[in-house]
Design a protein around this motif. Structure first.
Motif, PDB file in Angstrom:
ATOM      1  N   PHE A 104      -3.609  -4.270  -2.745  1.00 16.51           N
ATOM      2  CA  PHE A 104      -2.915  -2.994  -2.566  1.00 16.51           C
ATOM      3  C   PHE A 104      -3.163  -2.080  -3.767  1.00 16.51           C
ATOM      4  O   PHE A 104      -3.452  -0.883  -3.612  1.00 16.51           O
ATOM      5  CB  PHE A 104      -1.414  -3.236  -2.394  1.00 16.51           C
ATOM      6  N   ALA A 105      -3.063  -2.642  -4.957  1.00 16.63           N
ATOM      7  CA  ALA A 105      -3.292  -1.847  -6.175  1.00 16.63           C
ATOM      8  C   ALA A 105      -4.728  -1.350  -6.233  1.00 16.63           C
ATOM      9  O   ALA A 105      -4.984  -0.189  -6.569  1.00 16.63           O
ATOM     10  CB  ALA A 105      -2.968  -2.680  -7.414  1.00 16.63           C
ATOM     11  N   ALA A 106      -5.669  -2.230  -5.891  1.00 14.75           N
ATOM     12  CA  ALA A 106      -7.085  -1.840  -5.914  1.00 14.75           C
ATOM     13  C   ALA A 106      -7.360  -0.722  -4.910  1.00 14.75           C
ATOM     14  O   ALA A 106      -8.128   0.209  -5.190  1.00 14.75           O
ATOM     15  CB  ALA A 106      -7.969  -3.050  -5.609  1.00 14.75           C
ATOM     16  N   SER A 107      -6.720  -0.794  -3.748  1.00 13.08           N
ATOM     17  CA  SER A 107      -6.900   0.254  -2.734  1.00 13.08           C
ATOM     18  C   SER A 107      -6.399   1.594  -3.248  1.00 13.08           C
ATOM     19  O   SER A 107      -7.059   2.631  -3.075  1.00 13.08           O
ATOM     20  CB  SER A 107      -6.154  -0.126  -1.445  1.00 13.08           C
ATOM     21  N   LEU A 108      -5.235   1.586  -3.891  1.00 10.38           N
ATOM     22  CA  LEU A 108      -4.690   2.823  -4.438  1.00 10.38           C
ATOM     23  C   LEU A 108      -5.587   3.375  -5.545  1.00 10.38           C
ATOM     24  O   LEU A 108      -5.794   4.590  -5.639  1.00 10.38           O
ATOM     25  CB  LEU A 108      -3.280   2.579  -4.991  1.00 10.38           C
ATOM     26  N   LEU A 109      -6.123   2.487  -6.368  1.00  9.20           N
ATOM     27  CA  LEU A 109      -6.993   2.934  -7.452  1.00  9.20           C
ATOM     28  C   LEU A 109      -8.284   3.539  -6.912  1.00  9.20           C
ATOM     29  O   LEU A 109      -8.780   4.546  -7.443  1.00  9.20           O
ATOM     30  CB  LEU A 109      -7.315   1.763  -8.394  1.00  9.20           C
ATOM     31  N   LYS A 110      -8.839   2.950  -5.874  1.00  9.27           N
ATOM     32  CA  LYS A 110     -10.061   3.494  -5.283  1.00  9.27           C
ATOM     33  C   LYS A 110      -9.789   4.841  -4.625  1.00  9.27           C
ATOM     34  O   LYS A 110     -10.616   5.759  -4.708  1.00  9.27           O
ATOM     35  CB  LYS A 110     -10.635   2.512  -4.262  1.00  9.27           C
ATOM     36  N   ASN A 111      -8.633   4.963  -3.994  1.00 11.81           N
ATOM     37  CA  ASN A 111      -8.288   6.222  -3.333  1.00 11.81           C
ATOM     38  C   ASN A 111      -7.919   7.321  -4.327  1.00 11.81           C
ATOM     39  O   ASN A 111      -7.902   8.501  -3.972  1.00 11.81           O
ATOM     40  CB  ASN A 111      -7.127   6.004  -2.362  1.00 11.81           C
ATOM     41  N   ASN A 112      -7.599   6.915  -5.563  1.00 10.96           N
ATOM     42  CA  ASN A 112      -7.220   7.881  -6.600  1.00 10.96           C
ATOM     43  C   ASN A 112      -8.125   7.709  -7.823  1.00 10.96           C
ATOM     44  O   ASN A 112      -7.674   7.830  -8.961  1.00 10.96           O
ATOM     45  CB  ASN A 112      -5.753   7.682  -6.992  1.00 10.96           C
ATOM     46  N   LYS A 113      -9.383   7.461  -7.565  1.00 12.26           N
ATOM     47  CA  LYS A 113     -10.344   7.174  -8.631  1.00 12.26           C
ATOM     48  C   LYS A 113     -10.426   8.304  -9.651  1.00 12.26           C
ATOM     49  O   LYS A 113     -10.445   8.064 -10.853  1.00 12.26           O
ATOM     50  CB  LYS A 113     -11.723   6.934  -8.018  1.00 12.26           C
ATOM     51  N   GLU A 114     -10.462   9.544  -9.179  1.00 14.68           N
ATOM     52  CA  GLU A 114     -10.595  10.678 -10.097  1.00 14.68           C
ATOM     53  C   GLU A 114      -9.387  10.786 -11.028  1.00 14.68           C
ATOM     54  O   GLU A 114      -9.526  11.026 -12.229  1.00 14.68           O
ATOM     55  CB  GLU A 114     -10.778  11.984  -9.305  1.00 14.68           C
TER      56      GLU A 114
END
Length: 330
Positions: free
Chosen positions: A287-297
């Motif tokens: 879940f954390a990795a998904s959020l980080l990828k979706n908010n990479k910038e």
């Protein structure tokens, strides 16, 4: 590399941790945005005052008001966190490298430090053994005893040894980038989940993101964390590990995070079985990795801001401004 929820911070046996303030160049992502000022008409004094007073309720209230006013759009933008069964294959598919080894503590920094101490003292011992007379006996003996002293300190006072290992770890070229990536992930994910942030540090031995939440504190100390709260805390706990796992083949900063998560699990009611704990960890990483990828910038910009020792409010401004720019652009 952990975050603090106003609980006593333990001495971790593996301070791989990446404590900052170095004088060499850090290879951060090429995002050069600076913390921008708030939008016209947005007042941040209340938020700054609440953070200065370390009042988590006031911080949350200020951010809620800013969100209602249309500015802090990313604050609490991920309110629905629901655990589900997660496999290692899902983590690999998401982009986590060596997912099967995420929970295995790294000994890279510890081993490098001890190898250097033993190797150096051994070499100097042989070299000084060529000295004439009694010097050729006493000097190598004294040098050789350094390794024994180091091991003794590690047994009696692990914290002192870990501080030395932490300082030594700066020889690794990825050291600063790892700590920035790790702590920025804790900061960003907590913000997205609506957990108030009061401070952070990237300094040696003090790396953490301070997430004091009075309501959660009471639940933790009373051992009354329910499924909803443990899920949120698990995602924040695993954010740093997820951030590293998406980039590096080996995660160095997971020990303290896993320790923190286990403390939370131990205060959960009803208690989780071993299988449930394992699944919780995997799911939280995913879940954390998904959020980080979706908010990479936003994550990359936050890394840059934290490295420059921006204030908490400036870091929040970075998250919001980058998100707004990205939404406009795309």
């Amino acid at each position: 590399m952990a975050y603090s929820l106003s609980l006593p911070k333990p001495c971790y046996s593996q301070n791989f941790h990446y404590h900052h303030q170095r004088c060499f160049k850090i290879n951060l992502p090429k995002w050069t945005t600076r913390a921008s000022s708030a939008a016209p008409g947005v007042e941040l004094n209340t938020l700054e005052s609440a953070i200065a007073k370390k009042d988590s309720n006031a911080v949350k209230e200020a951010l809620d008001q800013l969100s209602e006013g249309g500015w802090a759009k990313k604050w609490g933008s991920q309110p629905y966190v629901s655990r589900r069964t997660t496999s290692l294959r899902e983590l690999t598919t998401l982009g986590i490298k060596n997912a099967e080894n995420l929970a295995i503590p790294s000994v890279r920094n510890d081993a490098a430090f001890l190898f250097t101490v033993v190797g150096t003292t051994g070499f100097l011992g042989i070299l000084t053994g060529q000295l004439p007379g009694d010097w050729g006996f006493f000097v190598p003996y004294l040098i050789g005893s350094i390794s024994l002293v180091v091991l003794a300190v590690g047994s009696i006072s692990p914290g002192l040894l870990q501080a030395a290992i932490g300082s030594f770890s700066t020889v690794f070229p990825d050291y600063q980038e790892r700590i920035a990536r790790h702590e920025a992930a804790h900061f960003l994910i907590a913000y997205l989940l609506g957990v108030p942030i009061l401070g952070y540090s990237l300094d040696i031995g003090k790396e953490h993101v301070n997430l004091i939440d009075q309501r959660l504190e009471k639940l933790i100390y009373s051992g009354q964390l329910d499924a909803k709260e443990i899920d949120r805390l698990a995602v924040v706990s695993m954010a740093g590990l997820a951030a590293e796992g998406l980039i590096y083949d080996k995660v160095i900063g997971q020990s303290a995070d896993l320790f923190t998560l286990q403390r939370f699990i131990n205060r959960t009611k009803p208690q989780l079985s071993k299988d449930q704990q394992q699944n919780l960890t995997r799911w939280a990483v995913m879940f954390a990795a998904s959020l980080l990828k979706n908010n990479k910038e936003s994550h990359e910009a936050l890394m840059a801001s934290m490295t420059k020792k921006a204030s908490v409010v400036e870091c929040i401004q970075t998250i919001e401004s980058v998100a707004a720019e990205f939404n406009i652009k795309y």
